[in-house]
Motif scaffolding. Sequence first.
Motif, PDB file in Angstrom:
ATOM      1  N   ARG A 164       0.807  -0.883  -0.301  1.00  0.00           N
ATOM      2  CA  ARG A 164       0.248   0.155   0.269  1.00  0.00           C
ATOM      3  C   ARG A 164       1.439   1.201  -0.037  1.00  0.00           C
ATOM      4  N   ALA A 165       1.784   1.125   0.977  1.00  0.00           N
ATOM      5  CA  ALA A 165       3.403   2.658   1.101  1.00  0.00           C
ATOM      6  C   ALA A 165       3.480   2.606  -0.685  1.00  0.00           C
ATOM      7  N   LEU A 166       3.949   1.555  -1.105  1.00  0.00           N
ATOM      8  CA  LEU A 166       4.549   1.725  -2.706  1.00  0.00           C
ATOM      9  C   LEU A 166       3.678   2.068  -3.773  1.00  0.00           C
ATOM     10  N   GLU A 167       2.471   1.737  -3.233  1.00  0.00           N
ATOM     11  CA  GLU A 167       1.214   2.614  -4.370  1.00  0.00           C
ATOM     12  C   GLU A 167       0.703   3.985  -4.473  1.00  0.00           C
ATOM     13  N   GLU A 168       1.300   4.466  -3.240  1.00  0.00           N
ATOM     14  CA  GLU A 168       0.895   6.135  -2.048  1.00  0.00           C
ATOM     15  C   GLU A 168       2.226   6.417  -1.739  1.00  0.00           C
ATOM     16  N   PRO A 169       2.743   7.107  -2.388  1.00  0.00           N
ATOM     17  CA  PRO A 169       4.139   7.956  -1.971  1.00  0.00           C
ATOM     18  C   PRO A 169       3.874   8.164   0.112  1.00  0.00           C
ATOM     19  N   SER A 170       3.033   9.559  -0.045  1.00  0.00           N
ATOM     20  CA  SER A 170       2.786   9.994   0.861  1.00  0.00           C
ATOM     21  C   SER A 170       2.740   9.414   1.747  1.00  0.00           C
ATOM     22  N   LEU A 171       2.606   7.217   2.035  1.00  0.00           N
ATOM     23  CA  LEU A 171       2.547   6.185   2.956  1.00  0.00           C
ATOM     24  C   LEU A 171       3.919   6.461   3.339  1.00  0.00           C
ATOM     25  N   ARG A 172       4.555   6.241   2.621  1.00  0.00           N
ATOM     26  CA  ARG A 172       6.811   5.922   2.775  1.00  0.00           C
ATOM     27  C   ARG A 172       6.555   5.556   3.720  1.00  0.00           C
TER      28      ARG A 172
END
Length: 251
Positions: free
Chosen positions: A92-100
């Motif tokens: 999921r974090a790979l899909e949404e950079p702000s969640l890295r």
Amino acid sequence: MAGATHIGRVRSTNQDSILTNVAQQLFIVADGMGGHAGGEIASSLAVQAIDAYVNEQKEIFSSTPERTHPDAHVANTLGNAINFASTKIYERALEEPSLRGMGTTATVVKIIDNYAYIAHVGDSRCYLLRRDFIYQVTNDHSLVSEQVRAGILTKEEAELHHLRNVITRSVGYQEEEDVDTTSLALEDDDRLLLCSDGLHGKVTDKEISAHLKTQATLAVPSLIDLANSHGGEDNISVVVIAVTMRHRGEA
Ligand code: CA
């Protein structure tokens, strides 16, 4: 059985998530971290993914007459449930950079017959109260706890250390993480407590022990109140399981 999560008195969001699945006898506390809602997303993804994985593997976790405890296969599969969650969060974090970089702790208890299987990553905790004695079942994966175990810091120094919140393992920060697993033969009238550091960082083991002796439905709000009265700087999550041999996991 009772559980609750509380935002505390200082934070504007609650990044903890809990699960109390009585039908499956599955209990989880997860304490997320990461900016841009990453903490909330990581802990809630963890709880959902672990619940789904355990449900999917129900045959492994079922109570069968031929099963003997402790069963290493059950413990390993519960550990795999945490890594299933880790992969979900990481992807999921790979899909949404702000969640890295988001991640979460996960302390998981699954009760089968009269056995508790425990899988754990991070600094949330599982405690056992048995006949007036309180035991910390899980080891914190934190910088200060590792230094206590190595004899570098005392327990008292660790509790006041400015790096006490730094954890050394988390779920979802990487695709996979080392998971601690253990199991415990339960006895009548045992109490199990799962909690985030918003509780155990604010309330002493002695206070926890005193409150755990009451009914689970009373212990949960009174422990949360106590953490809040001691500052409530962090989110507070508490799950209490009262063990009776006739009605497992009921209060
Ligand atoms: Ca926390």
